[in-house]
Motif scaffolding. Structure first.
Motif, PDB file in Angstrom:
ATOM      1  N   ALA A 118      -5.459   0.153  -3.103  1.00 15.37           N
ATOM      2  CA  ALA A 118      -5.925  -0.260  -1.772  1.00 15.37           C
ATOM      3  C   ALA A 118      -5.084  -1.410  -1.230  1.00 15.37           C
ATOM      4  CB  ALA A 118      -7.397  -0.660  -1.842  1.00 15.37           C
ATOM      5  N   GLU A 156      -1.791  -0.062   0.107  1.00 16.73           N
ATOM      6  CA  GLU A 156      -1.970   0.576   1.405  1.00 16.73           C
ATOM      7  C   GLU A 156      -2.138  -0.474   2.502  1.00 16.73           C
ATOM      8  OE1 GLU A 156      -5.303   3.164   1.032  1.00 16.73           O
ATOM      9  OE2 GLU A 156      -4.315   4.496  -0.408  1.00 16.73           O
ATOM     10  N   TRP A 157      -2.907  -1.510   2.195  1.00 16.58           N
ATOM     11  CA  TRP A 157      -3.117  -2.614   3.158  1.00 16.58           C
ATOM     12  C   TRP A 157      -1.803  -3.307   3.481  1.00 16.58           C
ATOM     13  CZ3 TRP A 157      -2.900  -7.976   1.527  1.00 16.58           C
ATOM     14  CH2 TRP A 157      -3.260  -8.891   2.528  1.00 16.58           C
TER      15      TRP A 157
END
Length: 460
Positions: free
Chosen positions: A452, A455-456
């Motif tokens: 995550a 992706e951020w």
């Protein structure tokens, strides 16, 4: 196998001392009544650096540099004792109070308290024939067979050798970060020296309290962003608030300077001929005695065992000296190696260990002062190999798992993303219930968190 009853003195009840005590209590020698360990702690609780201490009195050194906003810079599943994870639902980057509670829980879980003497300061350690004589602030003196030095190395400030600094300190225009506790108004323009974790945290906090925050980081490129100015190495603190940097730039009207410039290795209870406070002579050969350069203790095999001619190298040992590592796993590995060496001194091969020390010395260059500064600083690869080799020496089938290596390498991204999750109010939901099934749940969560975070990062 060594025979007979042995008494063991452990100096310090921080994480290192607690790990050593727990390892000793797990041995067949202790269970057979042959080993009798005692931890001596200067303060009134366990915890070491994680136990808060007021810094209001600038005339004396606080017991810890712990500042109010400190959170760990490593995810707790990476930095914890591998045998004792943090409680379920603990935030991934916990505040200092949670680490202190964790160490207290560790102490209670493994029933360590009966072996710890609080409010007991070790003042001298002397070699007396075939034993160690330990003296305390009370005047008491006790003989021991083994000594484990686990007193930590984040208390005595290291000051940069910068012209003008003494004048700034005398005028109370500068202080070392050991006294820093929280952001406050020190003036409109504040300088923070140092690029380590404390320098980063203090700078981030102080930007809200001053008009301009100047950072001095050795090797950094000049950069201005909002009210933050980044500059290279500090070369001089002048009069009237002038500050000079290596690239020739000058900042004027600086009101205050905070020095996040690190700490000295300090062992006030060891003195010549056991330990000389000086830079060791060039090698080879290794010196016949121990030296404290304030950056490292030398020569130590495996950063633990003294190679010298005065006493057996497995009778007085050091813990917690490596830096830029995940400290608690390293301490657990060191403790395993130490108890094995206490029980099997014949396993310690002085010639091999000497070769290894000289090989590392040669790798680090030919300037003794530079080698001293680099000696205890570990690369990622070195810290993993170091832990594996210590466990191998201790005859333990333990290897650092790949997920710990991966998450250590991603520590900066993970922490940035965790701060973002806290800002969104989503952090608690990520960890809710995690850990109830053991360390594997934490490993899986970190891998999910890293995906995550990546992706951020790519979406910014």
């Amino acid at each position: 196998m060594s025979e007979g009853n042995k008494t063991i003195c452990i100096i310090g009840a921080g994480a290192a001392g607690l790990a050593a005590l727990r390892a000793i209590l797990d041995t067949p020698q202790y269970k057979a009544g042959l080993w009798k360990p005692t931890v001596f702690e200067e303060r009134d609780q366990v915890g070491g650096i994680w136990l808060p201490d007021s810094a209001t009195d600038k005339s004396g050194l606080p017991m810890t540099p712990l500042y109010d906003s400190l959170t760990t810079n490593l995810a707790h599943p990476v930095m914890c004792f591998p045998s004792f994870p943090f409680p379920p639902s603990t935030p991934i980057f916990p505040v200092a109070a949670r680490v202190q509670s964790y160490l207290e829980s560790y102490t209670a879980h493994f029933e360590l308290n009966p072996f710890i003497r609080l409010n007991t300061l070790v003042t001298d350690v002397l070699r007396d024939q075939s034993r160690w004589k330990v003296q305390f602030h009370s005047g008491e003196s006790v003989d021991f067979d083994f000594i484990i030095v686990a007193n930590g190395h984040h208390r005595i400030p290291r000051y940069a050798n910068v012209p003008g600094l003494e004048s700034w300190l005398a005028l109370k225009k500068a202080m070392h970060s050991v006294w820093y506790r929280h952001g406050q108004y020190f003036g409109d323009k504040v300088l923070v020296v140092g690029g380590g974790p404390s320098g980063n945290d203090i700078s981030a906090e102080m930007r809200s309290y001053c008009t301009v925050l100047v950072r001095s980081i050795t090797g950094a490129l000049r950069e201005d962003s909002g009210n933050l100015k980044i500059r290279g190495r500090l070369t001089k603190l002048g009069s009237d608030g002038q500050v000079f940097f290596e690239d020739g730039s000058v900042e004027s009207d600086v009101d205050y300077c905070i020095l996040a410039t690190g700490y000295q290795v300090s062992l006030s209870f060891l003195s010549p001929p056991l330990l000389y406070p000086a830079l060791p002579p060039p090698c080879p050969p290794l010196p016949d005695t121990l030296y404290n350069s304030t950056y490292h203790i030398f020569p130590l095999a495996r950063h633990i065992f003294p190679i010298q001619t005065t006493f057996p190298p497995t009778s007085l040992v050091f813990m917690g000296l490596p830096v830029r590592v995940a400290p608690l796993p390293v301490m657990e590995a060191q403790a395993a190696a130490i108890v094995h060496a206490f029980a099997h001194p014949e396993a310690f091969d002085v010639e091999r260990e000497t070769r290894d020390v000289l090989a590392r010395y040669a790798e680090l260059g030919d300037d003794p002062a530079a080698i001293a500064r680099k000696w205890s600083v570990f690369t990622e690869e070195l810290q993993w190999r170091y832990q594996d080799e210590l466990h191998e020496f201790a005859h333990k089938d333990i290897r650092v798992p790949q997920w710990r290596k991966d998450m250590y390498g991603a520590k900066v991204l993970l922490r940035s993303f965790w701060v973002e999750l806290e800002r969104r109010g989503e952090a608690d939901e990520w960890v809710k219930g995690v850990g109830e099934g053991g360390i594997d749940e934490w490993a899986a969560l970190l891998q999910k968190l890293l995906r995550a975070a990546q992706e951020w990062e790519s979406s910014k």
